[in-house]
Write an enzyme that holds these catalytic residues in place. Structure first.
Site, PDB file in Angstrom:
ATOM      1  N   ASN A   1       0.962  -1.178   0.061  1.00 29.72           N
ATOM      2  CA  ASN A   1      -0.077   0.071   0.037  1.00 29.72           C
ATOM      3  C   ASN A   1       0.985   1.328  -0.016  1.00 29.72           C
ATOM      4  OD1 ASN A   1       0.875  -0.206   2.685  1.00 29.72           O
ATOM      5  ND2 ASN A   1      -0.971   0.422   3.516  1.00 29.72           N
TER       6      ASN A   1
ATOM      7  N   ASP B   1     -11.350  -0.267   4.948  1.00 27.61           N
ATOM      8  CA  ASP B   1     -10.175  -0.605   4.797  1.00 27.61           C
ATOM      9  C   ASP B   1     -10.522  -2.081   4.366  1.00 27.61           C
ATOM     10  OD1 ASP B   1      -8.373   1.470   4.840  1.00 27.61           O
ATOM     11  OD2 ASP B   1      -8.485   1.122   7.025  1.00 27.61           O
TER      12      ASP B   1
END
Length: 412
Positions: A102, A176
């Site tokens: 990420n 998320d």
């Protein structure tokens, strides 16, 4: 640490990720038996230290949030700013199936870890990346958290609240986890392609897109401004008063959901104790709910629901087969019999002597069974083991540690 589920047996994932979204995807593969090696900086994944903002005590020996995202993985600390650290990472990538990250694209390019560079070196590698706002456009380099990219920019906070109030209180991880599971699905598909064709691929999921997909039904409806209602709206403005929540006597909200209003009208009126309105032609068809009658029905229902407790309505609506659910608190969920019966929760025993409930990933397999729920590794816990398995000798590992190319776990 070997898991009992072998769907991804033999698959190696290198995880260069922190916080929640990408690690959630890594957790799915780790639960499935993949060898997931999480690489951290010496300071560690910031998620190791977020307990105070979540309302938990900060304890290394009992870190429930970190376990939720990182169970069944291996923890390795490598200094990726050093030449030796970079060398170790590339040795890992040579034998890896998936690189999961990420990191923002600028940082990846700077380190020579962007997809275009790596696909030339490792053509079979699946490259999986979570972003805040996508790979293109003016905002591609903005930092992305689910509070901002998912809830706010993605259209949730600006729409899903009672008109005249404020946006809902959001919680960490909601966006998320969705993005992470979306990415896991893409990783599995790309891995299948790589195994069958020998060619890897790049899989990307953004928090913003995840929210937009989640709200897809309303996005398509928003293109017809002459129909329906504009959000945010008030509950008594909805065209169907049988799809909102009403407060009970004990201050819970009872959510009902009867989209085919006409079909449920008589049954629902009977269930809430208004038999006198059964068959009432003013209200029994949704097409008749004009000129303020939606508000009238909403008030009728609200005035009845407030007279009984959630448990009383639970019993009544079950007997009458009314589609409903009680809006539960976190504390209620931890005691929910249905959740425990389906193994949605797991009891983890910690060295602290405490036993805590942890949520399992929301994908269950009949034949493979439930994965083991191992406590996430402490920082640098597996550095020595992983390097040894790569062929590094004891003295080489000590030299790397001395030069601060790696970090080894110092047992207490």
């Amino acid at each position: 640490m070997k898991n009992n589920i072998n769907m991804f047996d033999g698959v190696k994932v290198i995880e260069l990720a922190n916080f929640i979204a990408a690690p959630a995807a890594g957790r799915f593969f780790a639960d499935g038996g993949a060898d997931v090696i999480k690489i951290e900086a010496p300071s560690g994944d910031p998620l190791r230290y977020t307990a105070p903002s979540e309302g938990r005590p900060l304890m290394e020996d009992e870190n429930t949030t970190y376990d939720l995202e990182n169970a069944n993985k291996k923890a390795v600390v490598i200094n990726l700013k050093s030449d030796n650290g970079k060398k170790i990472l590339h040795e890992m990538l040579e034998k890896a199936d998936i690189l999961l990250t990420n990191w923002r694209t600028k940082a990846l390019v700077k380190q020579g870890l962007d997809y275009e560079t790596l696909k030339e070196k490792y053509p079979k590698l699946v490259y999986a990346q979570i972003t805040g706002y996508g790979e293109k456009g003016p905002d591609k380099d903005l930092p992305g958290f689910d509070y901002t990219a998912f809830f706010a920019r993605g259209g949730i906070s600006g729409n899903l609240y009672e008109k005249g109030t404020v946006p809902p209180n959001v919680v960490p991880g909601l966006g998320d986890h969705q993005a992470g599971m979306f990415l896991a699905a893409g990783m599995a598909a790309a891995l299948y392609k790589a195994k069958t064709t020998g060619k890897g691929d790049k899989v990307t999921v953004s928090l913003m897109h995840s929210a937009m997909y989640t709200l897809g039904i309303m996005l398509q409806a928003a293109q017809y401004p002459d129909y329906g209602l504009k959000y945010p709206m008030n509950r008594d403005e909805t065209p169907n008063p049988f799809i909102v929540s009403y407060k009970s006597k004990d201050d819970y909200f009872v959510q009902v959901c009867m989209p085919p209003y006409d079909m449920f009208y008589d049954r629902f009126m009977s269930a809430i104790g208004r038999e006198d309105l059964v068959g009432d032609k003013r209200y029994n068809k949704i097409e008749n709910l004009k000129d303020g009658r939606v508000k009238e029905v909403s008030k009728i229902v609200a005035d009845q629901i407030i007279t009984k407790t959630k448990d009383q309505w639970d019993k009544i609506f079950r007997e009458k087969d009314i589609p409903f659910a009680i809006a539960q608190s976190w504390e209620d969920l931890l005691k929910d019999e249905q959740a425990w019966a389906n193994d949605y929760l797991y009891k983890m025993k910690y060295k602290t002597g405490n036993e805590r409930a942890l949520v399992r990933l929301p994908v269950l397999f009949k034949e493979a069974g439930l994965p083991e729920y191992n406590q996430a590794p402490f920082i640098a816990a597996d550095t020595k083991e992983v390097l040894s398995s790569m062929g590094y000798k004891e003295e080489e590992i000590k030299e790397l540690e001395k030069n601060k190319d790696i970090m080894l776990r110092k047992e207490k």
